[in-house]
Design an enzyme around this catalytic site. Structure first.
Site, PDB file in Angstrom:
ATOM      1  N   ASP A  31       0.777  -1.221   0.082  1.00  0.00           N
ATOM      2  CA  ASP A  31      -0.029  -0.022   0.081  1.00  0.00           C
ATOM      3  C   ASP A  31       0.808   1.201   0.045  1.00  0.00           C
ATOM      4  O   ASP A  31       1.873   1.299   0.715  1.00  0.00           O
ATOM      5  CB  ASP A  31      -0.730   0.147   1.157  1.00  0.00           C
ATOM      6  CG  ASP A  31      -2.130   0.924   1.260  1.00  0.00           C
ATOM      7  OD1 ASP A  31      -3.211   0.404   1.189  1.00  0.00           O
ATOM      8  OD2 ASP A  31      -2.040   2.001   0.899  1.00  0.00           O
ATOM      9  N   LYS A  84     -10.421   6.336  -6.459  1.00  0.00           N
ATOM     10  CA  LYS A  84     -11.833   5.816  -6.616  1.00  0.00           C
ATOM     11  C   LYS A  84     -12.742   7.106  -6.390  1.00  0.00           C
ATOM     12  O   LYS A  84     -14.128   6.586  -6.112  1.00  0.00           O
ATOM     13  CB  LYS A  84     -12.189   4.891  -5.437  1.00  0.00           C
ATOM     14  CG  LYS A  84     -11.869   5.273  -4.014  1.00  0.00           C
ATOM     15  CD  LYS A  84     -12.415   4.245  -2.962  1.00  0.00           C
ATOM     16  CE  LYS A  84     -12.396   4.939  -1.702  1.00  0.00           C
ATOM     17  NZ  LYS A  84     -12.819   3.579  -0.702  1.00  0.00           N
ATOM     18  N   SER A 124     -15.892  -1.811 -10.531  1.00  0.00           N
ATOM     19  CA  SER A 124     -16.942  -0.974  -9.814  1.00  0.00           C
ATOM     20  C   SER A 124     -18.211  -1.035 -10.738  1.00  0.00           C
ATOM     21  O   SER A 124     -18.228  -1.079 -11.898  1.00  0.00           O
ATOM     22  CB  SER A 124     -16.407   0.536  -9.756  1.00  0.00           C
ATOM     23  OG  SER A 124     -17.443   1.272  -9.619  1.00  0.00           O
ATOM     24  N   TYR A 148     -13.098   8.003 -13.925  1.00  0.00           N
ATOM     25  CA  TYR A 148     -13.122   6.791 -12.955  1.00  0.00           C
ATOM     26  C   TYR A 148     -13.705   5.379 -13.437  1.00  0.00           C
ATOM     27  O   TYR A 148     -13.087   4.654 -13.414  1.00  0.00           O
ATOM     28  CB  TYR A 148     -13.779   7.178 -11.476  1.00  0.00           C
ATOM     29  CG  TYR A 148     -13.981   5.844 -10.475  1.00  0.00           C
ATOM     30  CD1 TYR A 148     -12.593   5.509 -10.015  1.00  0.00           C
ATOM     31  CD2 TYR A 148     -15.023   5.397 -10.328  1.00  0.00           C
ATOM     32  CE1 TYR A 148     -12.845   4.179  -9.239  1.00  0.00           C
ATOM     33  CE2 TYR A 148     -15.066   4.310  -9.456  1.00  0.00           C
ATOM     34  CZ  TYR A 148     -14.006   3.735  -9.057  1.00  0.00           C
ATOM     35  OH  TYR A 148     -14.023   2.537  -8.066  1.00  0.00           O
ATOM     36  N   LYS A 152     -11.696   1.958 -14.683  1.00  0.00           N
ATOM     37  CA  LYS A 152     -11.911   0.565 -14.197  1.00  0.00           C
ATOM     38  C   LYS A 152     -12.276  -0.307 -15.454  1.00  0.00           C
ATOM     39  O   LYS A 152     -11.826  -1.508 -15.581  1.00  0.00           O
ATOM     40  CB  LYS A 152     -13.162   0.605 -13.237  1.00  0.00           C
ATOM     41  CG  LYS A 152     -12.673   1.261 -12.091  1.00  0.00           C
ATOM     42  CD  LYS A 152     -11.869   0.417 -11.118  1.00  0.00           C
ATOM     43  CE  LYS A 152     -11.141   0.616  -9.900  1.00  0.00           C
ATOM     44  NZ  LYS A 152     -10.269  -0.063  -9.079  1.00  0.00           N
ATOM     45  N   ASN A 177     -22.324  -0.216  -3.919  1.00  0.00           N
ATOM     46  CA  ASN A 177     -22.062   1.014  -2.940  1.00  0.00           C
ATOM     47  C   ASN A 177     -21.555   0.377  -1.551  1.00  0.00           C
ATOM     48  O   ASN A 177     -22.367   0.213  -0.892  1.00  0.00           O
ATOM     49  CB  ASN A 177     -22.942   2.058  -2.756  1.00  0.00           C
ATOM     50  CG  ASN A 177     -23.190   2.688  -4.175  1.00  0.00           C
ATOM     51  OD1 ASN A 177     -23.459   2.212  -5.127  1.00  0.00           O
ATOM     52  ND2 ASN A 177     -23.009   4.092  -4.311  1.00  0.00           N
ATOM     53  N   LEU A 198     -21.649   9.399  -0.443  1.00  0.00           N
ATOM     54  CA  LEU A 198     -22.846   9.395   0.538  1.00  0.00           C
ATOM     55  C   LEU A 198     -22.787   9.414   1.762  1.00  0.00           C
ATOM     56  O   LEU A 198     -22.761  10.047   2.832  1.00  0.00           O
ATOM     57  CB  LEU A 198     -24.089   8.944  -0.228  1.00  0.00           C
ATOM     58  CG  LEU A 198     -25.235   9.313   0.639  1.00  0.00           C
ATOM     59  CD1 LEU A 198     -25.542  10.650   0.498  1.00  0.00           C
ATOM     60  CD2 LEU A 198     -26.263   8.375   0.026  1.00  0.00           C
TER      61      LEU A 198
HETATM   62  C1  WQD Z   1     -24.416   8.004  -4.283  1.00  0.00           C
HETATM   63  C2  WQD Z   1     -25.427   9.017  -4.273  1.00  0.00           C
HETATM   64  C3  WQD Z   1     -25.045  10.891  -5.000  1.00  0.00           C
HETATM   65  C4  WQD Z   1     -22.730  12.523  -1.478  1.00  0.00           C
HETATM   66  C5  WQD Z   1     -19.253   5.709  -6.464  1.00  0.00           C
HETATM   67  C6  WQD Z   1     -18.677   4.647  -7.343  1.00  0.00           C
HETATM   68  C7  WQD Z   1     -18.701   3.474  -7.096  1.00  0.00           C
HETATM   69  C8  WQD Z   1     -18.276   3.469  -5.427  1.00  0.00           C
HETATM   70  C9  WQD Z   1     -19.018   4.043  -4.591  1.00  0.00           C
HETATM   71  C10 WQD Z   1     -16.128   2.157  -5.246  1.00  0.00           C
HETATM   72  C11 WQD Z   1     -25.433   9.766  -5.516  1.00  0.00           C
HETATM   73  C12 WQD Z   1     -25.586  11.256  -3.754  1.00  0.00           C
HETATM   74  C13 WQD Z   1     -23.568  11.780  -2.550  1.00  0.00           C
HETATM   75  C14 WQD Z   1     -23.423  13.634  -1.052  1.00  0.00           C
HETATM   76  C15 WQD Z   1     -25.728  12.983  -2.064  1.00  0.00           C
HETATM   77  N1  WQD Z   1     -16.647   3.473  -5.549  1.00  0.00           N
HETATM   78  N2  WQD Z   1     -24.881  12.076  -2.541  1.00  0.00           N
HETATM   79  N3  WQD Z   1     -24.666  13.851  -1.140  1.00  0.00           N
HETATM   80  O1  WQD Z   1     -21.295   7.840  -7.253  1.00  0.00           O
HETATM   81  O2  WQD Z   1     -23.040   5.962  -6.906  1.00  0.00           O
HETATM   82  O3  WQD Z   1     -20.555   5.376  -6.577  1.00  0.00           O
HETATM   83  O4  WQD Z   1     -18.948   5.544  -5.374  1.00  0.00           O
HETATM   84  O5  WQD Z   1     -15.226   2.122  -4.653  1.00  0.00           O
HETATM   85  O6  WQD Z   1     -18.173   2.689  -7.784  1.00  0.00           O
HETATM   86  O7  WQD Z   1     -19.018   5.186  -8.735  1.00  0.00           O
HETATM   87  O8  WQD Z   1     -21.379   6.918  -4.828  1.00  0.00           O
HETATM   88  O9  WQD Z   1     -21.713   7.539  -2.447  1.00  0.00           O
HETATM   89  O10 WQD Z   1     -20.707   8.951  -4.148  1.00  0.00           O
HETATM   90  O11 WQD Z   1     -23.190   8.872  -4.245  1.00  0.00           O
HETATM   91  O12 WQD Z   1     -26.490  13.286  -2.263  1.00  0.00           O
HETATM   92  O13 WQD Z   1     -23.082  14.534  -0.352  1.00  0.00           O
HETATM   93  O14 WQD Z   1     -25.601   9.998  -3.195  1.00  0.00           O
HETATM   94  O15 WQD Z   1     -25.390  12.072  -5.976  1.00  0.00           O
HETATM   95  O16 WQD Z   1     -26.778   9.890  -5.833  1.00  0.00           O
HETATM   96  P1  WQD Z   1     -21.809   6.602  -6.308  1.00  0.00           P
HETATM   97  P2  WQD Z   1     -21.970   8.086  -4.000  1.00  0.00           P
END
Ligand code: WQD
Length: 337
Positions: A31, A84, A124, A148, A152, A177, A198
């Protein structure tokens, strides 16, 4: 025989190292600590063995990886080390292409050169982009909507082509997720860089450092207007990797598997579930959609069930309770602003 785990001090990587140890495998972690904390190593050693070998280095550094191969008898590689964050990949795509692509290329070359049997790749659901049908099966044509996701997919192709022309067997795991933390509370999500996912943001709003959660869009064509995702416990993902290492791939030289729960949860449902688990209010502010986001994504997990014997076991309440236990017990675990 030993598994080389690149990115083994990171979020999904560290939980997988714990699961591999529990399954009786020897593990060497590589790492670069660009998005993992060094104190996670002590916790990981407490969970596994004080002798756990952890090397600081870049997975794209072929000299360093070859030296590790000289010192250990690897029969398998699990490759987690990658950038990521979807928003970060829009801001700095070249950094994403360089890091994610070169590390995979280097490890694939060395895997073939050293006669390693199996390569498990951390991919992903971002490779799918906007799916043409739900739930999303592995047959869905990939169409990533972010740099991103494209990195992948490029890495998947490198590995599939390598498997087609060598003795290396490749398992590609497309995570939905990831959420949660180890039930011991010792390891969890401790990003160094602000990934803008999120659940870390929801937890920061529950803990206090974030005054309100920004909800990116409530005008999607979904049951409450907010986006739908398939949240899966990180321990379930870790167990999926152990299954991938042991799976009989039959005649397949490489095989793609979705790892999710098969259930979709909206952003607002996740907020409400977190309020119930934590007993804390989570103030929300609706803002515009985030570039690159898709409306809905949840997994068809039948292939993993049929061929890996893997199904997610833990529900949303447990993911959030475990995540909350970890972040609320460690002030230093809250993601950076
Ligand atoms: C989820 C939803 C945001 C933050 C990505 C990668 C996936 C995985 C996880 C792996 C979306 C909404 C988010 C916030 C919000 N990665 N949101 N307020 O984009 O589905 O997936 O991350 O390691 O491969 O593609 O995940 O958690 O960023 O968002 O409303 O403050 O939550 O717009 O709709 P995502 P996310």
């Amino acid at each position: 025989m030993t598994t080389l785990v690149s990115g083994g001090a990171g979020y999904v990587g560290s939980h997988t190292v714990a699961a591999l140890h529990e399954a009786g495998r020897d593990v060497v972690v590589l790492d670069d600590f660009s998005n993992a904390r060094r104190d996670a190593v002590g916790e990981l050693r407490r969970l596994t063995t004080p002798d756990l070998v952890v090397i600081e280095g870049d997975a794209a550094d072929r000299t360093a990886v070859r030296q590790l191969c000289d010192e250990h008898d690897f029969d398998s590689i699990m490759h987690f080390a990658a950038h990521k964050s979807v928003p970060e990949s829009f801001a700095d795509p070249l950094r994403y292409y360089r890091n994610n692509f070169l590390s995979t290329l280097s490890l694939a070359e060395i895997a073939v050169e050293r006669g390693i049997d199996r390569f498990v790749f951390s991919s992903s659901a971002a490779v799918y982009g906007t799916p043409d049908q739900l739930p999303v099966s592995e047959e869905t044509p990939p169409a990533p909507q972010s740099p991103y996701g494209t990195t992948k997919l490029m890495c998947e192709r490198i590995l599939a082509d390598t498997a087609a022309s060598s003795d290396l067997r490749v398992v590609i795991l497309r995570y939905f997720n990831p959420v949660g933390a180890h039930p011991s509370g010792r390891i969890g999500e401790q990003p160094i860089t602000a990934g803008q996912n999120l659940v870390p943001a929801v937890m920061r709003a529950a803990l206090g450092p974030l005054s309100r959660l920004q909800v990116f869009g409530n005008d999607y064509d979904t049951r409450d207007g907010t986006a739908v995702r398939d949240f899966v416990h990180v321990t379930d993902l870790a167990e999926g990797h152990v299954a991938a290492l042991q799976a009989d791939l039959g005649t397949h030289r490489s095989r793609v598997f979705n790892l999710g729960t098969g259930a979709g949860t909206t952003v607002l449902e996740l907020v409400a579930a977190t309020e119930a688990v934590t007993g804390r209010p989570i103030p929300c502010e609706i803002v515009g959609r985030r570039p690159g986001d898709i409306a809905e994504s949840w997994a068809d997990c039948r292939r993993a069930a049929d061929e890996l014997g893997w199904c997610a076991q833990r529900d949303l309440r447990q993911m959030l309770a475990d995540h909350w236990r970890f972040v609320s017990c460690r002030a230093d675990a809250s993601p950076p602003s």
